[in-house]
Scaffold this active site. Structure first.
Site, PDB file in Angstrom:
ATOM      1  N   LYS A  75       0.852  -1.196   0.000  1.00 29.27           N
ATOM      2  CA  LYS A  75       0.000   0.000   0.000  1.00 29.27           C
ATOM      3  C   LYS A  75       0.885   1.243   0.000  1.00 29.27           C
ATOM      4  CE  LYS A  75      -3.979   1.930   2.570  1.00 29.27           C
ATOM      5  NZ  LYS A  75      -4.896   1.710   3.706  1.00 29.27           N
ATOM      6  N   SER A 150      -9.782   1.715   2.615  1.00 35.14           N
ATOM      7  CA  SER A 150      -8.886   2.459   1.751  1.00 35.14           C
ATOM      8  C   SER A 150      -7.834   1.601   1.049  1.00 35.14           C
ATOM      9  CB  SER A 150      -8.171   3.542   2.562  1.00 35.14           C
ATOM     10  OG  SER A 150      -7.383   2.977   3.585  1.00 35.14           O
ATOM     11  N   SER A 174     -10.036  -0.626   6.820  1.00 35.23           N
ATOM     12  CA  SER A 174      -9.428  -0.488   5.490  1.00 35.23           C
ATOM     13  C   SER A 174      -8.707  -1.710   4.938  1.00 35.23           C
ATOM     14  CB  SER A 174      -8.462   0.689   5.483  1.00 35.23           C
ATOM     15  OG  SER A 174      -9.184   1.869   5.269  1.00 35.23           O
TER      16      SER A 174
HETATM   17  N1  GLN Z   1     -13.253   3.945   5.854  1.00 36.62           N
HETATM   18  C1  GLN Z   1     -12.765   4.399   7.123  1.00 36.62           C
HETATM   19  C2  GLN Z   1     -12.382   5.852   6.998  1.00 36.62           C
HETATM   20  O1  GLN Z   1     -12.733   6.431   6.044  1.00 36.62           O
HETATM   21  C3  GLN Z   1     -11.600   3.572   7.568  1.00 36.62           C
HETATM   22  C4  GLN Z   1     -10.367   3.901   6.836  1.00 36.62           C
HETATM   23  C5  GLN Z   1      -9.196   3.096   7.299  1.00 36.62           C
HETATM   24  O2  GLN Z   1      -9.335   2.067   7.940  1.00 36.62           O
HETATM   25  N2  GLN Z   1      -8.013   3.612   6.986  1.00 36.62           N
HETATM   26  O3  GLN Z   1     -11.768   6.408   7.822  1.00 36.62           O
END
Ligand code: GLN
Length: 484
Positions: A75, A150, A174
């Site tokens: 990532k 994400s 994410s």
């Molecule tokens: N979707 C969640 C957010 O927008 C979690 C994102 C994540 O785990 N980095 O913060």
């Protein structure tokens, strides 16, 4: 056999060289990227150099470790020395880190071959990878759907066979939500089990790095390679790291599984509810006992998270001011003007929204009403889990209330986007490990994910239950069609 085990067999049996394997993945990436866009940077030359070094070892008759010669994807919020690390943000568009994150360094030492850096929502803020400043990623199962986020780039790359395994990060879901949307296995480890050194911080008390893979076995092997104490990360635990593959057993005799009642009601889409029912029956068939468990404060996870995460983000992102590194506006005529213009141009709308929410929640007048209160609710959510784990070994619930949604469907409505992490967020707030694995498909052929939640440092139980379920069901062996 898992992908890692199969590639290891081919390498040690001299069926294929590391160079051939790496080239095959690079060819697949080249063929699929115009449609998927899982990667932001592809490091083909480096990968082939690393592969050549592995081939030399093999030619010299040296023994090969389990991860040597295995092509992986990272990532793009993991710092890689000499390789651009953008966090999918304009503000870090040309940032080349002068140091390597602990996890990627460990993987290098283990002999993995890095194919490149994967797409994400800007600074890991989002649930669809549509918040990337460099364009979105498609879901390999249906090109018009999001891969989740994400870590959408990593999940899509694994599902599409663009890499053997990948790393993601998980602050509120994410790793698990994109794993669920893309039909792969994703694990968020216990907070502190994996070093965060070199992970670009979003919300430091919630962030964890973890594996994405096509099988539970590969996730277990990868976690073993990245976990462990790191003096560079003050929140790193001094826990022993076992060989997780020893826990991969087919029977669930004696395992007590708690079914979180609050996650099964309204709001769950029909295919997810059906898949959950069938999954619970399967777990029972395998010898586990099922217990209804109530986590009454589970539902407060989402509002609590959207105070705590933006608060921490507003502090962490203060460092992007155009002075030390990253993008700088050159037209400004004063220091303040430079700060303002740099940040206005460098950050995307979701990141700005969160910085503003966080700054507000932390401001003197509102700190007690919002931030402090959220921290108290966080403790209550943690207590719900503690009570549950007095009665059961593992908790189950869906990973996400729906399957992958259409690209563009939720971009105009942040609240509906936030809702897709309803089931994953409480796990981060409590610092517990959570694993998502495939448990079926909806009528359109989109994957559904089952989430297993463990007590702190009980990744062993998660791998055990996930493996037994995986061996007894066909879901993981299905692959997206129509890609090649
Ligand atoms: N979707 C969640 C957010 O927008 C979690 C994102 C994540 O785990 N980095 O913060």
């Amino acid at each position: 056999m898992s992908v890692i085990q199969e590639l290891h067999r081919q390498l040690t049996g001299k069926e294929r060289s590391a160079t051939e394997i790496t080239q095959a993945y690079l060819d697949r990436i080249a063929a699929l990227e115009p449609r998927l866009h899982s990667f932001l940077t592809i490091t083909g030359d480096r990968a082939l150099e690393q592969a050549a070094a592995i081939d030399k070892k093999i030619a010299a008759g040296e023994p090969l470790g389990p991860l040597e010669g295995i092509p992986i994807a990272l990532k793009d919020n993991l710092c890689t020395q000499g390789v651009k690390t953008t966090c999918a943000s304009r503000i870090l568009e040309n940032f080349i880190p002068p140091y390597e994150s602990t996890v990627t360094q460990k993987l290098q030492q283990a002999g993995t071959i890095s194919l490149g850096k994967t797409n994400l929502d800007e600074f890991a803020m989002g649930s669809s990878t549509e918040n990337s400043a460099f364009g979105s990623t498609a879901n390999p199962w249906a090109i018009d759907r999001v891969p989740g986020g994400s870590s959408g780039g990593s999940a899509a790359a694994v599902a599409a066979g663009e890499c053997a395994v990948a790393l993601g990060s998980d602050t509120g879901g994410s790793i698990r939500q994109p794993a669920s949307f893309c039909g792969v296995v994703g694990l968020k480890p216990t907070y502190g089990l994996v070093s965060r050194y070199g992970l670009v911080a979003y919300a430091s008390s919630l962030d964890q790095i973890g594996p994405l893979a096509t099988t539970v076995t590969d996730a277990a092997i990868l976690l073993g390679a990245i976990a462990g104490h790191d003096p560079q990360d003050a929140t790193s635990l001094k826990a022993a790291v076992p060989n997780y593959t020893q826990y991969l057993k087919p029977s669930l005799e004696g395992i007590r599984i708690g079914v979180i009642q609050e996650t099964l009601g309204d709001g769950l889409s029909a295919p997810v509810a059906t898949a959950m029912d069938l999954a619970l029956k399967e777990l029972e068939n395998l010898g586990a006992t099922l217990h209804p468990i109530s986590c009454p404060r589970f539902a407060y996870g989402l509002p609590t998270y959207y105070i705590i995460a933006p608060s921490e983000a507003s502090a962490n992102l203060a460092r992007y001011d155009g002075v030390n590194y990253g993008y700088r506006d050159d037209t400004a005529n004063s220091l303040l003007d430079m700060y303002t213009k740099t940040r206005a141009q460098g950050f995307g709308p979701e990141v700005k929204r969160r910085i503003m929410i966080g700054t507000y929640a932390l401001s003197a007048g509102y700190y007690d009403a919002y931030y402090l209160r959220a921290q108290k609710v966080r403790t209550l959510i943690k207590e719900d889990f503690e009570t549950a784990f007095q009665e059961v070994d593992v908790l189950v619930c869906p990973t996400s209330p729906t399957t992958a949604f259409k690209a563009g469907e939720k971009t105009a409505d942040p609240l509906s986007m936030y809702l897709s992490d309803l089931m994953t967020i409480p796990v981060n707030l409590a610092g517990l490990p959570g694993l998502s694995l495939p448990c079926g498909f909806d009528s359109e052929g989109l994957p559904i994910g089952l989430q297993l939640i463990g007590n702190a440092l009980r990744e062993d139980v998660l791998f055990h239950v996930a493996y037994a379920y995986e061996q007894a069901t066909p879901w993981h062996s299905k692959q997206p069609e129509g890609l090649s």
